[in-house]
Design an enzyme around this catalytic site. Structure first.
Site, short mmCIF file in Angstrom:
data_model
loop_
_atom_site.label_atom_id
_atom_site.label_comp_id
_atom_site.label_asym_id
_atom_site.label_seq_id
_atom_site.Cartn_x
_atom_site.Cartn_y
_atom_site.Cartn_z
N ASP A 76 3.26 4.84 -8.59
CA ASP A 76 3.01 5.85 -9.64
C ASP A 76 4.32 6.21 -10.34
OD1 ASP A 76 4.13 7.32 -7.59
OD2 ASP A 76 2.53 8.83 -7.48
N SER A 77 5.43 5.59 -9.91
CA SER A 77 6.68 5.68 -10.68
C SER A 77 6.46 5.16 -12.10
CB SER A 77 7.78 4.86 -9.99
OG SER A 77 7.33 3.55 -9.69
N ASP B 132 -0.49 2.92 -5.45
CA ASP B 132 -0.35 4.35 -5.13
C ASP B 132 -1.60 5.13 -5.45
OD1 ASP B 132 2.09 5.08 -3.97
OD2 ASP B 132 3.16 4.91 -5.89
N LYS C 58 -1.21 3.38 -0.97
CA LYS C 58 -0.12 4.23 -0.48
C LYS C 58 -0.45 5.69 -0.80
CE LYS C 58 4.23 4.01 -2.23
NZ LYS C 58 4.43 5.38 -2.76
N GLU D 242 1.03 9.90 -0.07
CA GLU D 242 2.21 10.69 0.29
C GLU D 242 1.81 11.87 1.15
OE1 GLU D 242 4.54 11.82 -3.13
OE2 GLU D 242 4.53 9.76 -3.94
N GLU E 210 11.46 7.41 2.35
CA GLU E 210 12.27 7.61 1.13
C GLU E 210 13.24 8.77 1.29
OE1 GLU E 210 10.19 7.93 -2.63
OE2 GLU E 210 12.07 8.39 -3.69
O1 KIV Z 1 5.96 4.94 -6.96
C1 KIV Z 1 6.93 4.35 -6.53
O2 KIV Z 1 7.56 3.53 -7.20
C2 KIV Z 1 7.39 4.64 -5.20
C3 KIV Z 1 8.81 4.28 -4.89
C4 KIV Z 1 9.47 5.35 -4.14
C5 KIV Z 1 8.94 3.01 -4.17
O3 KIV Z 1 6.67 5.14 -4.39
#
Ligand code: KIV
Length: 264
Positions: free
Chosen positions: A43-44, A82, A111, A113, A180
């Site tokens: 999600d970056s 993500d 993924k 968080e 991270e």
């Molecule tokens: O969204 C992303 O790019 C991440 C990075 C910290 C790897 O989660």
């Protein structure tokens, strides 16, 4: 084809796992050819593709769009996607519905968080056939709660709490951990304490693998780079060579160097 089993075997055989973020098909093909094992549709993309100040505005629709593009470009790599902010924190059922959309779009693993409090969701998804990559330490979706992008897990108490986050997700069945922005010593401790692979970004050289945001490793994201970033375009003739240099540096352990890690 890289699977969660491949990565687990790589951990036991002490082979480093090379991961990069990726948001579209052409880069997916290029990274795949260079031997990147995991393509993370992060999600970056909210920051490096859409131009936002954080990852928070990214929608599930955005994530599915980019995941499908990466899936079309890649043949061998494992595709991780993500779960975006707001699409999974409310309930396990909400998380399952969002994760199922990402898997339908082409992801092989999702993924999410969060620490101990998110482990129940990890278990719920894992039980229903969705592998989970649990992201702990500096979790960017909590940037407002942290008061900025700050190193986490410093000091004995914070380190114990981060280790507890890792163990909770491992026990819940997480297939991988993303560490991270934590001291290198804590990255090492967590990696040695869990059976699933750990992928680090600003978490030291002892993680089972490394990830960087693609725009950072190509040196094309404007502004001051974080301490853990290395521009792999330096000294290279093109993008394919830079990605190959990144893979090689992760594999031979020369990245991250001492200059890229956070001390206690
Ligand atoms: O969204 C992303 O790019 C991440 C990075 C910290 C790897 O989660």
């Amino acid at each position: 084809m890289i699977t969660v089993n491949t990565l687990r075997k790589m951990k036991t055989e002490h082979q480093k796992i090379a991961t990069l973020t990726c948001y579209e098909a052409s880069f997916a093909a290029l990274m795949d050819n260079a031997g990147v094992e995991v393509l993370l549709v992060g999600d970056s993309l909210g920051m490096v593709v859409q131009g936002h100040q954080s990852t928070l505005p990214v929608s599930l629709k955005d994530m599915c769009y980019h995941t499908a593009a990466v899936a079309r470009g890649s043949r061998n790599a494992m595709i991780a996607a993500d779960l975006p902010f707001g699409a999974y924190q409310q309930s396990k059922e909400q998380a399952f519905a969002a994760a199922a959309e990402l898997m339908s779009a082409g992801a092989h693993i999702v993924k999410l968080e969060g620490g101990v409090w998110m482990a129940e969701t990890t278990h719920f998804l894992q039980q229903r056939g969705i592998p989970v990559w649990a992201h702990i330490g500096l979790t960017p979706q909590s940037v407002n709660a942290f008061g900025g992008f700050r190193v986490q897990g410093r000091g004995d108490t914070a380190a114990q709490l981060t280790l507890a986050d890792a163990k909770a997700h491992e026990e819940a069945g997480a297939a991988m951990l993303l560490l991270e922005g934590i001291p290198a010593s804590l990255g090492k401790r967590i990696t040695e304490s869990v059976s699933c692979p750990t992928i680090g970004i600003g978490a030291g050289a002892d993680c089972d693998g490394q990830v960087l945001v693609m725009h950072d490793m190509l040196g094309i994201f404007p502004g001051k780079a974080a301490k853990f970033v290395k521009n792999f375009m330096d000294g290279q003739t093109g993008i394919q060579a830079a990605v190959a240099a990144y893979v090689e540096a992760v594999k031979n352990g020369s990245f991250p160097g001492a200059e890229h890690i956070y001390a206690d």
